[in-house]
Design an enzyme around this catalytic site. Structure first.
Site, PDB file in Angstrom:
ATOM      1  N   SER A  49       3.273   7.440  -6.975  1.00 31.65           N
ATOM      2  CA  SER A  49       3.031   7.229  -5.607  1.00 31.65           C
ATOM      3  C   SER A  49       3.367   5.865  -5.330  1.00 31.65           C
ATOM      4  O   SER A  49       2.559   5.298  -5.367  1.00 31.65           O
ATOM      5  CB  SER A  49       1.558   7.722  -5.337  1.00 31.65           C
ATOM      6  OG  SER A  49       0.571   6.936  -6.466  1.00 31.65           O
ATOM      7  N   ALA A  94       3.604   3.726  -2.136  1.00 35.20           N
ATOM      8  CA  ALA A  94       2.709   3.532  -0.616  1.00 35.20           C
ATOM      9  C   ALA A  94       3.573   3.899   0.374  1.00 35.20           C
ATOM     10  O   ALA A  94       3.123   4.397   1.239  1.00 35.20           O
ATOM     11  CB  ALA A  94       2.311   2.017  -0.729  1.00 35.20           C
ATOM     12  N   LYS A 120       1.801   1.973 -17.776  1.00 35.64           N
ATOM     13  CA  LYS A 120       3.007   2.149 -17.357  1.00 35.64           C
ATOM     14  C   LYS A 120       3.686   1.197 -16.430  1.00 35.64           C
ATOM     15  O   LYS A 120       5.115   0.733 -16.651  1.00 35.64           O
ATOM     16  CB  LYS A 120       3.409   3.392 -16.580  1.00 35.64           C
ATOM     17  CG  LYS A 120       2.411   3.489 -15.164  1.00 35.64           C
ATOM     18  CD  LYS A 120       3.184   3.018 -13.991  1.00 35.64           C
ATOM     19  CE  LYS A 120       1.937   2.412 -13.132  1.00 35.64           C
ATOM     20  NZ  LYS A 120       2.560   2.301 -11.473  1.00 35.64           N
ATOM     21  N   ASP A 131       3.750   9.044 -13.386  1.00 38.87           N
ATOM     22  CA  ASP A 131       3.989   7.797 -12.834  1.00 38.87           C
ATOM     23  C   ASP A 131       4.874   6.820 -13.526  1.00 38.87           C
ATOM     24  O   ASP A 131       5.432   6.047 -13.103  1.00 38.87           O
ATOM     25  CB  ASP A 131       2.523   7.384 -13.054  1.00 38.87           C
ATOM     26  CG  ASP A 131       2.228   6.012 -12.157  1.00 38.87           C
ATOM     27  OD1 ASP A 131       2.898   5.887 -11.347  1.00 38.87           O
ATOM     28  OD2 ASP A 131       0.945   5.620 -12.001  1.00 38.87           O
ATOM     29  N   ARG A 145       7.031  -2.817  -7.673  1.00 43.03           N
ATOM     30  CA  ARG A 145       7.155  -4.486  -7.832  1.00 43.03           C
ATOM     31  C   ARG A 145       7.328  -4.725  -9.292  1.00 43.03           C
ATOM     32  O   ARG A 145       7.756  -5.867  -9.456  1.00 43.03           O
ATOM     33  CB  ARG A 145       5.702  -5.160  -7.428  1.00 43.03           C
ATOM     34  CG  ARG A 145       5.692  -5.162  -5.816  1.00 43.03           C
ATOM     35  CD  ARG A 145       4.382  -5.872  -5.563  1.00 43.03           C
ATOM     36  NE  ARG A 145       3.959  -5.166  -4.293  1.00 43.03           N
ATOM     37  CZ  ARG A 145       2.832  -5.675  -3.795  1.00 43.03           C
ATOM     38  NH1 ARG A 145       1.876  -6.866  -4.465  1.00 43.03           N
ATOM     39  NH2 ARG A 145       2.268  -5.304  -2.640  1.00 43.03           N
ATOM     40  N   ASN A 146       6.828  -4.163 -10.319  1.00 42.43           N
ATOM     41  CA  ASN A 146       6.637  -4.397 -11.487  1.00 42.43           C
ATOM     42  C   ASN A 146       8.398  -4.379 -11.946  1.00 42.43           C
ATOM     43  O   ASN A 146       8.989  -5.051 -12.687  1.00 42.43           O
ATOM     44  CB  ASN A 146       6.194  -3.413 -12.417  1.00 42.43           C
ATOM     45  CG  ASN A 146       4.539  -3.761 -12.203  1.00 42.43           C
ATOM     46  OD1 ASN A 146       4.054  -4.748 -12.303  1.00 42.43           O
ATOM     47  ND2 ASN A 146       3.997  -2.618 -11.400  1.00 42.43           N
TER      48      ASN A 146
END
Ligand SMILES: NC(=O)c1ccc[n+]([C@@H]2O[C@H](COP(=O)([O-])OP(=O)(O)OC[C@H]3O[C@@H](n4cnc5c(N)ncnc54)[C@H](O)[C@@H]3O)[C@@H](O)[C@H]2O)c1
Length: 341
Positions: free
Chosen positions: A135, A137, A188, A241, A252-253
């Site tokens: 998911s 955002a 993850k 995920d 962002r990761n």
């Protein structure tokens, strides 16, 4: 019956889930500890982290924690490092019947607890649900079809959250495996950082597929050792995920990993990208792997790159030159003790 919802954290994810709750006809208030953040959102009519998405006036914003006093459900949406502080503020203020829904991902940085364990420490009487899965955002805010898992030791609470937040744009499955659902979402981020590093280095699709597949095994191996159900890791909060985080520029990761793979320092990367849960998780997963005696070579390499000035090229060489073994070496790939990988 859930009518009033307080969402703690006015970042991208808190706001997106608040919008999803609003679509279900719920009365929703988003809280931030930082008044300036609320003022900016109200002035712009949108969240700067969800650019271009106009916020309906029915969605309320506040910097007063009074919003938790009469809510039926409280969604915790602050980064993992802030959970302890925020839950400390809730203790003694929020009614014990309120369902606490954790939508953050990561671990407590001091003692490696899962985030629901931190919440439970402060609010031992409240039903606690973890809502997790693939998911972004940005997509949930736009009501792009998404599926999640609502997990709790308290089955009735998991079902209640499932029923009150489900729409034809958000499909929610319930689960009793809160440990597995939470660990999939937290670990993850480490693999997503690695996926970004591979992309930043210009490696290929083959490398990425190998990373995701073997990374999922590492997640599951630690998860089972910590008490999770093996099947959870092939579900939305595990494989689902992992796919979404490792393949998208929304992550962002992964974006942080790309910068590292291109040769940027860890500190420059974090100051450019902001919250990088995978960086914190890499340190904590390394501790957990040692504590539970579980082999996690990919996560170990990520730890070395993040904390010991490890060189990404050398780490990939090391991973690729490990002794050859059967893919499902051991009794089963879920078996912790028998695996030598
Ligand atoms: N962004 C996503 O798509 C997404 C999806 C699923 C899960 N998550 C998880 O949700 C959590 C929040 O992510 P986000 O993207 O909304 O982050 P964000 O950085 O956009 O927002 C974080 C919010 O937490 C608040 N905050 C930060 N430190 C705080 C403190 N010490 N006390 C109180 N509030 C504080 C900030 O003010 C902000 O409102 C993370 O754990 C993330 O992994 C994010």
């Amino acid at each position: 019956m859930i009518k009033k919802v307080a969402v703690l954290g006015s970042g991208g994810w808190g706001t997106a889930v608040a919008l999803a709750a609003l679509r279900c006809g719920l009365d929703v208030t988003v809280w931030s500890a930082f008044k300036e953040e609320i003022d900016n959102i109200l002035a712009a009519g949108e969240n700067p982290l969800l650019k271009g998405i106009k916020l309906p006036k029915e969605l309320k914003f506040t910097s007063s924690l009074d919003c938790v006093k009469d809510c039926d459900m409280c969604v915790v949406a602050v980064p993992s490092f802030a959970i302890d502080e925020v839950c400390g503020k809730l203790a003694g203020v929020i009614d014990s019947s309120v369902i606490i829904v954790s939508i953050s991902k990561g671990f407590d940085k001091v003692n490696c607890e899962r985030l629901s364990q931190v919440i439970e420490r402060y609010l031992p009487e409240n039903p606690i649900v973890v809502l997790s899965g693939p998911s972004h955002a940005e997509e949930v805010a736009l009501a792009i079809p998404t599926a999640l898992v609502s997990a709790s030791k308290d089955e009735a609470a998991a079902v209640m959250v499932r029923e009150c937040l489900s729409t034809d744009k958000l499909r929610i499955y319930s689960s009793q495996d809160i440990i597995g659902v939470e660990l999939g979402g937290a670990i993850k981020n480490v693999i997503a950082l690695c996926a970004g590093i591979c992309d930043g280095m210009g490696l290929g699709d083959n490398t990425k597929a190998a990373l995701l597949t073997r990374g999922l095994r590492e997640i599951a191996r630690l998860g089972v050792a910590m008490g999770a159900r093996k099947d959870t890791f092939t579900g939305l909060s595990g494989m689902g995920d992992l796919i979404v985080t490792c393949t998208s520029m929304h992550s962002r990761n992964r974006r942080a990993g790309i910068l590292i793979g291109k040769g940027n320092s860890i500190s420059d990367t974090i100051s450019q990208v902001g919250t990088v849960e995978g960086y914190h998780a890499a340190g904590l997963v390394n501790k957990l792997a040692e504590k539970y005696g579980v082999s996690m070579p990919i996560c170990k390499s990520c730890y070395k790159i993040c904390y010991e000035n490890g060189n990404p090229n050398e780490e990939i060489m090391k991973l690729m030159s490990r002794p050859n073994i059967h893919e499902d070496e051991g009794v089963s790939w879920w078996s912790v003790a028998s695996e030598e990988e």
